[in-house]
Design an enzyme around this catalytic site. Structure first.
Site, PDB file in Angstrom:
ATOM      1  N   GLY A  52       0.953  -1.333  -0.025  1.00 11.46           N
ATOM      2  CA  GLY A  52      -0.063   0.014   0.139  1.00 11.46           C
ATOM      3  C   GLY A  52       0.857   1.102   0.114  1.00 11.46           C
ATOM      4  O   GLY A  52       2.114   1.264   0.307  1.00 11.46           O
TER       5      GLY A  52
ATOM      6  N   CYS B 134       5.001  -6.358   1.937  1.00 13.93           N
ATOM      7  CA  CYS B 134       5.635  -4.972   1.967  1.00 13.93           C
ATOM      8  C   CYS B 134       4.693  -4.103   2.837  1.00 13.93           C
ATOM      9  O   CYS B 134       5.192  -4.459   4.001  1.00 13.93           O
ATOM     10  CB  CYS B 134       5.310  -4.090   0.628  1.00 13.93           C
ATOM     11  N   TYR B 135       3.861  -3.413   2.707  1.00 16.40           N
ATOM     12  CA  TYR B 135       3.044  -2.757   3.743  1.00 16.40           C
ATOM     13  C   TYR B 135       2.476  -3.645   4.723  1.00 16.40           C
ATOM     14  O   TYR B 135       2.507  -3.564   6.058  1.00 16.40           O
ATOM     15  CB  TYR B 135       1.801  -1.808   3.032  1.00 16.40           C
TER      16      TYR B 135
ATOM     17  N   HIS C 124       7.704  -7.653  -3.562  1.00 16.49           N
ATOM     18  CA  HIS C 124       6.613  -8.111  -4.314  1.00 16.49           C
ATOM     19  C   HIS C 124       6.645  -9.261  -5.054  1.00 16.49           C
ATOM     20  O   HIS C 124       7.243  -9.363  -6.350  1.00 16.49           O
ATOM     21  CB  HIS C 124       6.121  -6.991  -4.966  1.00 16.49           C
TER      22      HIS C 124
ATOM     23  N   GLU D 133       4.244 -10.852  -6.540  1.00 11.95           N
ATOM     24  CA  GLU D 133       3.391 -10.890  -7.511  1.00 11.95           C
ATOM     25  C   GLU D 133       3.590 -10.154  -8.736  1.00 11.95           C
ATOM     26  O   GLU D 133       2.992 -10.517  -9.762  1.00 11.95           O
ATOM     27  CB  GLU D 133       1.980 -10.176  -7.019  1.00 11.95           C
TER      28      GLU D 133
ATOM     29  N   ASP E  65     -17.804 -10.733 -22.847  1.00  9.33           N
ATOM     30  CA  ASP E  65     -18.153 -11.059 -21.582  1.00  9.33           C
ATOM     31  C   ASP E  65     -19.711 -11.481 -21.519  1.00  9.33           C
ATOM     32  O   ASP E  65     -20.240 -12.457 -21.082  1.00  9.33           O
ATOM     33  CB  ASP E  65     -18.002  -9.908 -20.743  1.00  9.33           C
TER      34      ASP E  65
ATOM     35  N   LYS F  30     -10.603 -11.579 -17.122  1.00  4.12           N
ATOM     36  CA  LYS F  30     -11.070 -11.682 -18.497  1.00  4.12           C
ATOM     37  C   LYS F  30     -10.427 -12.781 -19.262  1.00  4.12           C
ATOM     38  O   LYS F  30     -11.177 -13.535 -19.888  1.00  4.12           O
ATOM     39  CB  LYS F  30     -10.295 -10.471 -19.162  1.00  4.12           C
TER      40      LYS F  30
END
Length: 544
Positions: free
Chosen positions: A66, A93-94, A185, A187, A244, A400
């Site tokens: 964050g 992290c945060y 991070h 990710e 979609d 998606k």
């Protein structure tokens, strides 16, 4: 979305779920996306979510990064009850600083040597359960850092499991409880072994089953829809021609057959020949009968004088529902004394998980995208309050690429599966300023040329979304030896996997010059063509 809007049973009731608590990082959604890619089901909720609000028990919790400092007066903090659940927790992290700060406010401080970008960590092994996070990973790893604060000291009961040159506590773990923290991070793609670390946490530490797949989801979602809708009720669905709404329509057709009614509302701001093409395509490939309602004049009249994009969305969203409720009464009347006799109770919408994420930040709609989402925020208040048609959104937990996988699972034609998204408000949010019939014509013709040239160049499936928008400011051009004012066309084409972040597609200059030449020559009223190269964030994919 208000809890009064009924939904089919969520996947977290069926699949082992990793809960990501979002503290506002631009990367938070990537944690969820990475886990899904590992066949692990994950959901993201605002960090202000209370444990008492959850209807399920997660297998593990990940506290995201964050932009705040945990010691600031207005910094967000997680519900302490999450830490008393006894389930594994990973702070990123945060999130790691949150774990340390709640044990002692002296544990976190501003760093004199901040770390942004690539860094190298060294794993510290202890021959104990704390080693599980880095199990099978190298002792030295490249990672991505983005922090200005650091742990001042090791929290009580914890040990160090990773260090960097500037961070003596780049990774920590509780000696007895399954609580871990990392300063980097995992990710992002800049941490090459990040997915392996997340797998270690989710599977090795949390014990989650890696059984999230579209085949499993498809079978269970069809069963849930049948149970939710019941044996008599009918469903009316909004179809736009995008992937979609097409996949959502096919899913409903599989679940309840002819009790599903697909409706395409021509709102006057569709792409060129959209309505005819969609009707033909759905009938040919999916066996879905489509009703087209021409309400173009009604929408264009209502949009007169409106420049604010929020007001455009709200008007279009409200008018859509008005029309669908009118169509629902017609469908009920026609179904009288037939096997399909029954009340139209449900309204199908192709909302996706990114639509939801961008609308659930703990400080309101996404901090990087301060707008009402065209799927989530454009509904009239009466639907949000549980009146009239009830909303059914079977894709709202999917990204998606998962929707495309589901489409293939359902047998949807590849051309439809790979079709670029088209927003509910259509060209109206691709025109900066007031929407008029002439401006719609210009944007529509320019878009038709741009997409056609992309297809001719064999680039369509390499691009996630592309369109031509219109800036209602005017530029001066010289045509036929005369100075003329004309509108500015803004070309947009992006590559993305999740539509939460995106990069501009790197067209060749020759291609862009050819597109520009054709648009200026063939579309009356255009003086200038430009290409939007801004990534998301900070920009959005749509113009408004």
């Amino acid at each position: 979305m208000s809890a009064t809007i009924e939904q089919a049973e969520a996947p977290h009731q069926t699949f082992d779920t990793l809960l990501v608590l979002d503290f506002g990082s631009q990367y938070s959604h990537l944690i969820t996306r990475c886990l899904r890619g590992l066949s692990l089901y994950s959901e993201m909720l605002p960090c202000t979510t209370k444990l008492s609000e959850l209807s399920f028990k997660p297998k593990g919790i990940i506290l995201s990064g964050g932009p705040y400092s945990v010691y600031d007066a207005d910094a967000p903090h997680a519900d302490p009850a999450f830490f008393d659940l006894g389930i594994p927790i990973l702070g990123v992290c945060y999130g790691m600083q949150e774990i340390a700060w709640r044990l002692s406010k002296e544990n976190v401080a501003r760093s004199s040597e901040r770390e942004y970008g690539q860094a190298h960590i060294t794993a510290q092994r202890h021959n104990s359960p704390v080693d599980r996070l880095f199990e099978g990973l190298e002792d030295a790893m490249q990672v991505w850092m983005s922090h200005g604060d650091k742990l001042n000291q090791l929290p009580e009961g914890f040990c160090t499991i990773a260090t960097t040159q500037n961070s003596p506590f780049a990774g920590i773990a509780h000696k007895e409880q399954p609580v871990f923290g990392i300063q980097f991070h995992p990710e992002v793609t800049h941490t090459p072994r990040g997915k392996d670390l997340l797998r270690n946490f989710a599977v090795g530490i949390c014990g989650a089953k890696a059984n999230w797949s579209m085949s499993n989801f498809c079978d269970q979602e069809i069963a849930r829809i049948r149970n939710l809708v019941g044996p008599k009720a009918q469903v009316i669905g909004a179809v736009s021609g995008g992937v979609d709404s097409t996949v959502a329509a096919k899913l409903l057709k599989e679940a309840i057959g002819s009790r599903f009614h697909a409706v395409l509302v021509d709102n006057g701001v569709m792409r060129m020949n959209e309505c005819q093409q969609v009707k033909q395509t759905l009938a040919e490939h999916l066996g879905i009968s489509l009703t087209v309602v021409d309400a173009s004049q009604r929408f264009l009249d209502g949009l007169k004088g409106t420049e604010d994009p929020e007001k455009k969305r709200k008007f279009i969203g409200n008018t859509f529902i008005d029309i669908f409720e009118e169509e629902a009464l017609k469908i009920e009347k026609e179904a009288e004394n037939t096997p399909n006799a029954g009340k139209v109770e449900w309204f199908l919408q192709g909302t996706l998980y990114p639509d939801v994420i961008e609308s659930i930040s703990f400080k309101g709609p996404s901090q990087t995208i301060k707008k009402t989402h065209h799927n989530v925020g454009g509904l009239p208040q009466r639907m949000i309050d549980g009146q009239g048609l009830k909303l059914i959104e079977p894709l709202r937990e999917l990204f998606k690429d998962e929707v495309r996988q589901l489409g293939r699972q359902l047998g949807v034609h590849e051309d439809l599966v790979m079709r670029h998204p088209f927003p509910g408000p259509g060209i109206a949010i691709r025109i900066i300023g007031e929407v008029t019939p002439d401006r719609v014509r210009i944007a529509r013709q320019a878009d038709h040329i741009f997409i056609g040239m992309i297809r001719e160049a064999g680039l369509y499936n390499e691009i996630s979304q592309a369109y031509a928008g219109l800036d209602t400011n005017k530029a001066v051009g010289v045509m036929g030896d005369q100075r003329q004012e004309g509108y500015i066309i803004i070309l947009r084409a992006v590559r993305t996997t999740d539509f939460m972040t995106a990069e501009a597609y790197p067209f060749s200059m020759d291609f862009l010059m050819n597109v520009s030449r054709r648009i200026v020559n063939e579309v009356d009223g255009v003086a200038l063509v430009t290409y939007n190269v801004t990534s998301k964030p900070p920009s959005t994919i749509e113009l408004q």
